[in-house]
Design an enzyme around this catalytic site. Structure first.
Site, mmCIF file in Angstrom:
data_model
loop_
_atom_site.group_PDB
_atom_site.id
_atom_site.type_symbol
_atom_site.label_atom_id
_atom_site.label_comp_id
_atom_site.label_asym_id
_atom_site.label_seq_id
_atom_site.Cartn_x
_atom_site.Cartn_y
_atom_site.Cartn_z
ATOM 1 C CG ASP A 234 -1.892 1.205 1.363
ATOM 2 O OD1 ASP A 234 -1.465 2.174 0.506
ATOM 3 O OD2 ASP A 234 -2.624 1.390 2.203
ATOM 4 C CE1 TYR B 40 -3.942 -1.173 11.880
ATOM 5 C CE2 TYR B 40 -4.198 1.356 11.258
ATOM 6 C CZ TYR B 40 -4.432 -0.244 11.134
ATOM 7 O OH TYR B 40 -5.474 -0.592 10.245
ATOM 8 C CE LYS C 125 -5.620 -6.288 11.202
ATOM 9 N NZ LYS C 125 -5.192 -6.479 12.514
#
Length: 399
Positions: free
Chosen positions: A11, A229, A232
């Site tokens: 990503d 984080y 995902k």
């Protein structure tokens, strides 16, 4: 011919938000791989997305974990980030690129990697899967169904070349241990591990009769790499089909029930994995434009492109979920999504605490001051009055 098939995914910028990718990103990546093909670095390629993730499917003869192939992928993602994502201020530009410079192997640097090296058969069907808004363990259940469940794969019962079963390579991503389990006799032990999808992940599957590779799943956990984080993991999966392996239809049957997976909004929620159509597939340009992520940044979706491999070249791809047979599955997934969304911030829709520690939730909870229960129970009225008045209870009173 001995060939290696590699899927490397990252990503590097969403358009808009986490919904999709900018078409120029796919075009740039395809041009970069075409140039590498002309130089003889790779035999063939295909570029596609699911949601905001770009997958580079490449064939070559250099084996797994090759620095030239991994370096090509890293360079492609970096250039797409710098030339497209940053220029258009796309969301999370370069977010999966967790290191500053390539060091010979892309594993542990952010992108997801699934690779298989094998002897090309007289007919070699392969399926490239990619999922968005979920984790690598999302493929545990489908992989089990493909290679160990006779109710999904009839060949386990009626095909003599599959009757011996398969070997599952399971990685413990917390303690960095590897388990090798054989089915059917180790099926219960296998399920005991892979049911914990955030920790025990099926990385490879081999045919038990001869050790031939059958499937490869990416296992990178971004939060374990970055310590925070950063989105995902969004895994990729490569599966070989037919001739002593599950048929294409048996592989796809494993996705006929939209099981619950972890991820979705902010990587913090459980939701159904929906088998999704691609918006368009263009074999001539070697580009496929995948589904968007919309409702609550989802729900989690998986796309499947089918190819016939011949002398290392990719014939295809074919959008294998673009069929009315999967319309009911998608409708079921939408109904499950609607049901579980009504739970809002409550478990089991919101993930358990151990899955939330790398999100922003601990920072939120750190601002909420708890009181020792024994002290509070002795003088509840004082504490309540202090809160009503907007005052703080002195530290000495409850430490």
């Amino acid at each position: 011919m001995r060939v290696t098939v590699s899927i490397i995914k990252a990503d590097v910028g969403g358009f808009p938000g986490h919904a999709h990718v900018h078409p120029k990103m796919l075009e740039y990546a395809a041009a970069k791989l075409k140039e590498a093909q002309k130089r003889g670095v790779i035999i063939d390629y295909f570029v596609y997305n699911v949601g905001d993730d770009i997958s580079l499917l490449m064939t070559h003869t250099k084996g797994e974990d090759n620095k030239d192939i991994h370096g090509l992928a890293w360079e492609t993602f970096k250039e797409v980030t710098d030339q497209i994502a940053k220029r258009f201020k796309l969301y999370g530009a370069g977010q999966d690129l967790l290191k500053d410079a390539f060091s010979g192997n892309i594993r542990g640097m952010g992108p997801q990697v699934a690779e298989m090296e094998f002897e090309e058969r007289p007919s070699e069907p392969i399926i490239a899967f990619a999922a968005d808004k979920t984790e690598p363990g999302a493929f545990n259940l489908p992989l089990y169904k493909m290679f160990a469940d006779p109710f999904t794969t009839a060949g386990l019962v009626i095909d003599p070349s599959m009757h011996e079963g398969f070997i599952f390579e399971v990685l413990d991503v917390v303690e960095h241990k590897v388990y090798l389990l054989k089915t059917p006799e180790d099926a219960y032990s296998l399920l005991g591990l892979i049911g914990t999808t955030g920790r025990y992940i099926i990385r490879k599957v081999f045919r038990r009769a001869d050790g031939a590779p059958a499937a490869a799943n990416s296992v990178e956990r971004l939060s374990l790499i970055a310590g925070r984080y950063v989105g995902k993991d969004d895994p990729v999966l490569l599966v070989r089909a037919q001739s002593g392996l599950p048929a294409v239809g048996e592989v796809l049957e494993a996705f006929a029930h939209p099981h619950l997976v972890h991820g979705w909004m902010r990587g913090s929620h459980a939701g159904p994995l929906m088998p999704a159509r691609f918006i368009s597939v263009d074999p001539e340009r070697r580009i496929a434009i995948g589904p968007k992520m919309t409702r609550f940044d989802g729900p989690p979706k998986v796309g499947a492109l089918g190819f016939q491999l011949h002398e290392g070249y990719l014939e295809g791809g074919v959008d294998l979920f673009d069929d009315p047979a999967f319309d009911y599955v998608r409708q079921t997934a939408a109904q499950i999504a609607d049901y579980i969304r009504r739970m809002g911030p409550f478990q089991p829709h919101r993930l358990p605490p151990e899955e939330m520690e790398y999100t922003a939730l601990p920072k939120i909870l750190a601002k909420v001051k708890p009181y020792p229960a024994d002290q509070y129970e002795k003088d509840r009225k004082k504490y309540i009055e202090a809160v009503v008045k907007g005052a703080k209870v002195e530290e000495s009173q409850h430490d």
